[in-house]
Design an enzyme around this catalytic site. Structure first.
Site, short mmCIF file in Angstrom:
data_model
loop_
_atom_site.label_atom_id
_atom_site.label_comp_id
_atom_site.label_asym_id
_atom_site.label_seq_id
_atom_site.Cartn_x
_atom_site.Cartn_y
_atom_site.Cartn_z
N ASN A 9 0.86 -1.17 0.00
CA ASN A 9 0.00 0.00 0.00
C ASN A 9 0.91 1.24 0.00
O ASN A 9 1.47 1.59 1.03
CB ASN A 9 -0.89 -0.04 1.26
N TRP A 10 1.04 1.85 -1.16
CA TRP A 10 1.97 2.98 -1.28
C TRP A 10 1.44 4.25 -0.63
O TRP A 10 2.17 5.22 -0.48
CB TRP A 10 2.27 3.26 -2.76
N LYS A 11 0.16 4.28 -0.31
CA LYS A 11 -0.49 5.48 0.26
C LYS A 11 -0.23 6.67 -0.66
O LYS A 11 -0.15 6.48 -1.89
CB LYS A 11 0.00 5.71 1.70
N HIS A 95 -9.32 1.12 5.22
CA HIS A 95 -8.04 1.35 5.90
C HIS A 95 -8.25 2.32 7.06
O HIS A 95 -9.08 3.23 6.96
CB HIS A 95 -7.02 1.93 4.90
N GLU A 97 -6.68 4.78 8.02
CA GLU A 97 -6.51 6.20 7.67
C GLU A 97 -7.77 6.74 7.00
O GLU A 97 -8.12 7.92 7.18
CB GLU A 97 -5.28 6.36 6.76
N GLU A 167 -5.06 -4.88 10.95
CA GLU A 167 -4.05 -3.84 11.15
C GLU A 167 -4.32 -3.09 12.45
O GLU A 167 -5.13 -2.14 12.46
CB GLU A 167 -4.09 -2.84 9.98
N GLY A 173 2.57 2.49 10.84
CA GLY A 173 3.50 3.59 10.62
C GLY A 173 4.21 4.06 11.88
O GLY A 173 4.83 5.12 11.90
N SER A 213 3.59 -1.82 10.54
CA SER A 213 5.04 -1.87 10.75
C SER A 213 5.64 -3.25 10.47
O SER A 213 6.60 -3.66 11.12
CB SER A 213 5.42 -1.39 12.15
N GLY A 234 2.88 -1.02 4.33
CA GLY A 234 2.92 0.40 3.99
C GLY A 234 4.35 0.84 3.70
O GLY A 234 4.89 0.62 2.62
N GLY A 235 4.99 1.42 4.71
CA GLY A 235 6.33 2.01 4.55
C GLY A 235 7.33 1.10 3.84
O GLY A 235 8.03 1.54 2.91
P1 PGA Z 1 2.94 0.46 7.70
O1 PGA Z 1 1.47 0.62 7.10
O2 PGA Z 1 3.48 -0.83 7.14
O3 PGA Z 1 3.69 1.65 7.21
O4 PGA Z 1 2.81 0.41 9.19
C1 PGA Z 1 0.64 -0.50 6.93
C2 PGA Z 1 -0.66 -0.05 6.35
O5 PGA Z 1 -1.11 1.06 6.69
O6 PGA Z 1 -1.29 -0.77 5.55
#
Ligand code: PGA
Length: 251
Positions: A9-11, A95, A97, A167, A173, A213, A234-235
């Protein structure tokens, strides 16, 4: 054996040029993944990156969100039909977010799940508890409520297409990962819940990914858990080397 999946997930990261280069590196470093690899870049990159993924087996295109309505006067939004028309096969729904910053509630998420399925795509449905819920030990009930409210209206055939991503919000993050025991405990609880609603056969074939993470250092330990069927990353999905290590950790 249920499907193992690692989704990036590149956001809201990467210009188109950067995204193309990142995809090139990812494709170069990952040869024969044991499961599916999904890349979910920003909307503007879907078509280009989709073209790059299409020629490689096991790689699939995903989107990070879509609107719940079929079409209409919703300035700035994108429909499931539009995503399908550029080759998306997966759409991340719910998600944390989106829930937090865009106030997406369980009923809207149920409608998004429906529209994604109706266009022949698979939702990657996110669930997970905030820190204060974990601290008072009510996380299993909290996540159960999210799943019941947004997924359990589906018939069995549709539910079988859904991928679940657990999650914990306190791990996203933050660099603070759930321990493999915490992940396994929740994934098992989710599978029990699915079994109660749809039967053991469906529960055993549902892919439940861990997110929060997850990185090159901890992926092997997390993904080795019996009920963890991959990751939503994510990251670490923005670094080709790290993402390749996570993909290689699939069972
Ligand atoms: P993260 O994000 O790996 O940067 O913690 C995961 C996600 O939000 O899907």
């Amino acid at each position: 054996m249920r499907q193992q999946i690692v989704a990036g997930n590149w956001k809201m990261n990467q210009t188109l040029e950067e995204g193309i280069e990142l995809t090139r590196l990812i494709l170069e470093k990952i040869d024969k993944p044991k499961g599916l690899v999904v890349i979910a870049p920003p909307l503007t990159h879907l078509k280009e990156i989709g073209k790059m993924l299409k020629v490689r087996k096991h790689f699939h295109l995903g989107a990070q969100n879509c609107h719940q309505e079929e079409k209409g006067a919703y300035t700035g939004e994108v429909s499931a039909n539009m995503l399908a028309s550029v080759g998306c096969e997966f759409v991340i729904i719910g998600h944390s977010e989106r829930r937090q910053y865009f106030k997406e509630k369980n009923d809207v998420l149920a409608a998004k799940v429906n529209v994604v399925l109706s266009k022949g795509m698979r939702p990657i449905f996110c669930c997970g508890e905030p820190l204060h819920i974990r601290e008072v030990d009510t996380h299993v009930g909290y996540v159960a409520k999210q799943l019941k409210a947004s997924l359990f209206h589906l018939n069995e055939a549709d539910f079988r297409k859904v991928v679940i991503a657990y999650e914990p919000i306190w791990a996203i993050g933050t660099g603070r990962t759930a321990s493999s025991q915490q992940a396994q405990e929740m994934h098992h609880a989710i599978r029990v819940l699915i079994a109660k609603k749809y039967g053991k056969g469906v529960a055993d074939s549902t892919s439940i990914l861990y997110g929060g993470s997850c990185n090159a250092q901890n992926a092997a330990e997390l993904l080795s858990q019996p009920d963890v069927d991959g990751g939503l990353i994510g990251g670490a999905s923005l670094k080709a080397d790290d993402f390749a290590v996570i993909v290689a950790a699939m069972k």
